[in-house]
Write an enzyme that holds these catalytic residues in place. Structure first.
Site, PDB file in Angstrom:
ATOM      1  N   GLY A  50     -43.267  -0.899  53.671  1.00 26.59           N
ATOM      2  CA  GLY A  50     -44.402  -0.768  53.052  1.00 26.59           C
ATOM      3  C   GLY A  50     -44.931  -1.890  52.021  1.00 26.59           C
ATOM      4  CG  ASN A  51     -46.766  -2.945  47.731  1.00 29.87           C
ATOM      5  OD1 ASN A  51     -45.599  -3.059  46.848  1.00 29.87           O
ATOM      6  ND2 ASN A  51     -47.873  -3.665  47.429  1.00 29.87           N
ATOM      7  N   GLY A  87     -37.542   0.802  55.113  1.00 27.80           N
ATOM      8  CA  GLY A  87     -38.926   0.778  54.485  1.00 27.80           C
ATOM      9  C   GLY A  87     -39.687  -0.671  54.611  1.00 27.80           C
ATOM     10  N   GLY A 102     -41.135  -3.013  50.734  1.00 29.80           N
ATOM     11  CA  GLY A 102     -40.174  -3.466  51.682  1.00 29.80           C
ATOM     12  C   GLY A 102     -40.806  -4.856  52.456  1.00 29.80           C
ATOM     13  CE  LYS A 116     -44.616   8.012  38.884  1.00 29.32           C
ATOM     14  NZ  LYS A 116     -44.094   6.360  38.916  1.00 29.32           N
TER      15      LYS A 116
HETATM   16  P1  NAD Z   1     -45.320   2.567  50.832  1.00 27.54           P
HETATM   17  O1  NAD Z   1     -45.923   3.856  51.188  1.00 27.54           O
HETATM   18  O2  NAD Z   1     -46.365   1.338  50.857  1.00 27.54           O
HETATM   19  O3  NAD Z   1     -44.174   2.422  51.904  1.00 27.54           O
HETATM   20  C1  NAD Z   1     -43.134   3.301  52.326  1.00 27.54           C
HETATM   21  C2  NAD Z   1     -42.323   2.556  53.497  1.00 27.54           C
HETATM   22  O4  NAD Z   1     -41.325   3.662  53.728  1.00 27.54           O
HETATM   23  C3  NAD Z   1     -43.184   2.614  54.709  1.00 27.54           C
HETATM   24  O5  NAD Z   1     -42.904   1.798  55.663  1.00 27.54           O
HETATM   25  C4  NAD Z   1     -42.541   3.996  55.397  1.00 27.54           C
HETATM   26  O6  NAD Z   1     -42.821   3.784  56.783  1.00 27.54           O
HETATM   27  C5  NAD Z   1     -41.303   4.108  55.100  1.00 27.54           C
HETATM   28  N1  NAD Z   1     -40.715   5.295  55.056  1.00 27.54           N
HETATM   29  C6  NAD Z   1     -41.226   6.481  54.567  1.00 27.54           C
HETATM   30  N2  NAD Z   1     -40.417   7.691  54.993  1.00 27.54           N
HETATM   31  C7  NAD Z   1     -39.510   7.083  55.798  1.00 27.54           C
HETATM   32  C8  NAD Z   1     -38.235   7.740  56.371  1.00 27.54           C
HETATM   33  N3  NAD Z   1     -38.006   8.971  56.055  1.00 27.54           N
HETATM   34  N4  NAD Z   1     -37.383   6.922  56.744  1.00 27.54           N
HETATM   35  C9  NAD Z   1     -37.811   5.399  56.781  1.00 27.54           C
HETATM   36  N5  NAD Z   1     -38.700   4.993  56.277  1.00 27.54           N
HETATM   37  C10 NAD Z   1     -39.671   5.725  55.689  1.00 27.54           C
HETATM   38  O7  NAD Z   1     -44.550   2.552  49.571  1.00 27.54           O
HETATM   39  P2  NAD Z   1     -44.133   1.593  48.537  1.00 27.54           P
HETATM   40  O8  NAD Z   1     -45.209   1.197  47.671  1.00 27.54           O
HETATM   41  O9  NAD Z   1     -43.470   0.459  49.466  1.00 27.54           O
HETATM   42  O10 NAD Z   1     -42.680   2.130  47.832  1.00 27.54           O
HETATM   43  C11 NAD Z   1     -41.509   2.437  48.435  1.00 27.54           C
HETATM   44  C12 NAD Z   1     -40.439   3.133  47.457  1.00 27.54           C
HETATM   45  O11 NAD Z   1     -40.676   2.057  46.188  1.00 27.54           O
HETATM   46  C13 NAD Z   1     -41.199   4.451  46.894  1.00 27.54           C
HETATM   47  O12 NAD Z   1     -39.860   5.165  46.602  1.00 27.54           O
HETATM   48  C14 NAD Z   1     -41.666   3.973  45.421  1.00 27.54           C
HETATM   49  O13 NAD Z   1     -41.639   5.274  44.634  1.00 27.54           O
HETATM   50  C15 NAD Z   1     -40.932   2.924  45.210  1.00 27.54           C
HETATM   51  N6  NAD Z   1     -41.448   2.036  44.129  1.00 27.54           N
HETATM   52  C16 NAD Z   1     -42.598   1.303  44.467  1.00 27.54           C
HETATM   53  C17 NAD Z   1     -43.300   0.411  43.535  1.00 27.54           C
HETATM   54  C18 NAD Z   1     -44.337  -0.348  44.110  1.00 27.54           C
HETATM   55  O14 NAD Z   1     -44.843  -1.005  43.090  1.00 27.54           O
HETATM   56  N7  NAD Z   1     -45.190   0.016  45.039  1.00 27.54           N
HETATM   57  C19 NAD Z   1     -42.714   0.440  42.122  1.00 27.54           C
HETATM   58  C20 NAD Z   1     -41.438   1.070  42.125  1.00 27.54           C
HETATM   59  C21 NAD Z   1     -41.015   1.732  42.747  1.00 27.54           C
END
Ligand code: NAD
Length: 422
Positions: free
Chosen positions: A216-217, A214, A219, A101
């Site tokens: 984002g990408n 969540g 959820g 990482k």
């Molecule tokens: P993102 O930034 O696209 O979305 C994050 C979401 O979480 C948003 O909807 C935001 O409003 C919400 N959020 C943030 N803080 C919050 C809180 N305090 N309470 C409620 N909701 C909250 O991120 P993502 O890419 O969707 O990733 C989400 C999680 O999944 C992260 O922990 C990331 O490390 C993990 N992850 C992502 C991937 C990937 O491919 N994107 C892969 C493995 C793990």
């Protein structure tokens, strides 16, 4: 979560599979830690120093693999934790990668595009000799994207003189990326949910209720695929709050609403899910406490802790975010017999797609989109069954089972001859 907690989990799981202390410590400690000070010329003409890190945790099973994040709270402890999780994740889904990482302590919103580009190139120059298609393959993570990855790759190729599309994954499709990457983590999570419910809940998807924190990408794509599989999503919330509806929410209408610049919670008063009287708003934390079959934290870490674990009513928690359940929270959930599908399995769909992208780049062979989807679903379901079977056979939790499988696989690839240990 702290690094010592991961260390403890690796230690206890290693002991359960009969590993020696020497082998356990080879797996627990990162193989290489790089900390750099990056001097970047700002648009004002002044020079500013940024701290950057790359932790290469373990490469016994293949090149190190892990994202690069830009965040004001990036620190070495966090990067070490995330690197270790990557080694375990790639091993539990059995792909030939290790774990790493990286990150830079910066708030990218405070930098102009040119400053961000200079920062990225400076980072690439600082670590290029330990990065490579067959050494260590970065990818986008929090606040980084395909454009930043393109800058990184460009600088790497300039210094090394190589044409190396596979040095980075998560690229734009026109730069050698693959279509499935964007939805892969959510799709993988949906496949895990589908498989786990067959044995734990033994109900049809349409009778299973879900709440997601969540949007984002992860959820967002997860909700899309769960809805497609027939599950009933009762509540969704992001950082601004969200909605719940006892008959289920309409994912596509929710997404359309958000894309028009509105908040999820406003879908209620806008009657997106039917008459607004049947719909309620929920808070970002409150959504975790809903009475549903499956709770999916897909936002950030440490959301379920000893402060709220007692209030969780779901039967299964699927960790789509990285470490959303704290160790203290997990102890309380275990006592309540709530099953936790660990992050190293649940959110591994993203790195699985990255593997497909990397394989295409290094082998020069294209994979059709539908074949990539099929591969992803099949592999995620198979890994889920393996974790469930181990949990049953060894009478351990799903997290312990996932760690045991991952550590066993890593240990089998470790150098046996001590002279080969550097
Ligand atoms: P993102 O930034 O696209 O979305 C994050 C979401 O979480 C948003 O909807 C935001 O409003 C919400 N959020 C943030 N803080 C919050 C809180 N305090 N309470 C409620 N909701 C909250 O991120 P993502 O890419 O969707 O990733 C989400 C999680 O999944 C992260 O922990 C990331 O490390 C993990 N992850 C992502 C991937 C990937 O491919 N994107 C892969 C493995 C793990």
């Amino acid at each position: 979560m702290s690094y010592s907690e991961i260390n403890d989990l690796i230690g206890s799981s290693g002991k359960k599979i009969g590993l020696s202390d020497e082998k356990i410590s080879q797996i627990a400690e990162p193989q290489r830690i790089i900390a750099v000070n990056l001097a970047v010329k700002m648009d004002s003409g002044k020079t500013k120093i940024f701290k950057g890190y790359r932790v290469q945790h373990n490469n016994a099973r293949g090149p190190y693999k892990g994202g690069i994040r830009y965040h004001s709270e990036v620190n070495l402890e966090e990067v070490k934790i995330l690197a270790a999780l990557m080694s375990l994740k790639t091993a539990v889904i059995d792909i030939p990668f290790g774990g790493s990482k990286g990150g830079i302590e910066v708030d990218p919103r405070e930098l102009s595009s040119n400053e961000l580009k200079r920062l990225t190139k400076s980072f690439a120059r600082s670590i290029y000799d330990v990065i490579g298609e067959h050494k260590d393959v970065p990818a986008p993570d929090v606040n980084t994207n395909p454009t930043i990855m393109k800058w990184f790759r460009g600088e790497y190729e300039k210094i090394t003189g190589l044409d190396a599309p596979g040095v980075i994954t998560g690229k734009a499709i026109c730069d050698g990326g693959i279509k499935v990457r964007d939805e892969a983590t959510g799709l993988g999570g949906a496949a895990v949910v589908y498989e786990i419910t067959k044995t734990i809940l033994k109900q049809k998807p349409e009778d299973i209720t879900i709440a997601i924190q969540g949007f984002g990408n992860v959820g967002n794509h997860l909700a899309h695929h769960l809805e497609h599989m027939g599950f009933k999503i009762l509540a969704i919330a992001d950082v601004t709050g969200g909605v719940e509806h006892e008959d289920g929410l309409d994912y596509h209408k929710t997404l359309k609403h958000i894309k028009s610049g509105k908040k999820i919670s406003e879908t209620c008063e806008c009657s997106v899910h039917g008459p607004s009287k049947d719909c309620c708003t929920v808070g970002a934390q409150e959504v975790l406490e809903k009475k549903v079959d499956i709770l999916i934290p897909a936002a950030i870490g440490d959301q379920i802790t000893k402060a709220n674990a007692d209030k969780i009513k779901a039967k299964i928690i699927v960790e789509m975010a990285n470490h959303p359940v704290s160790s203290a929270g997990e102890k309380i959930l275990d006592k309540k017999s709530i099953a936790i599908v660990p992050d190293i399995l649940a959110n591994a769909g993203g790195v699985l797609a990255s593997y497909l992208e990397w394989r295409e780049n290094v082998e020069g062979k294209k994979l059709e989109y539908k074949d990539a989807i099929e591969y992803l679903i099949r592999k995620m379901k198979k890994s889920t069954r393996e974790v469930q079977n181990t949990a049953k056979q060894k009478n351990v939790t799903l997290r312990e089972a996932a760690y045991m499988i991952a550590i066993e696989r890593i240990s089998k690839s470790l150098p046996i001859d001590p002279n080969r240990i550097e």
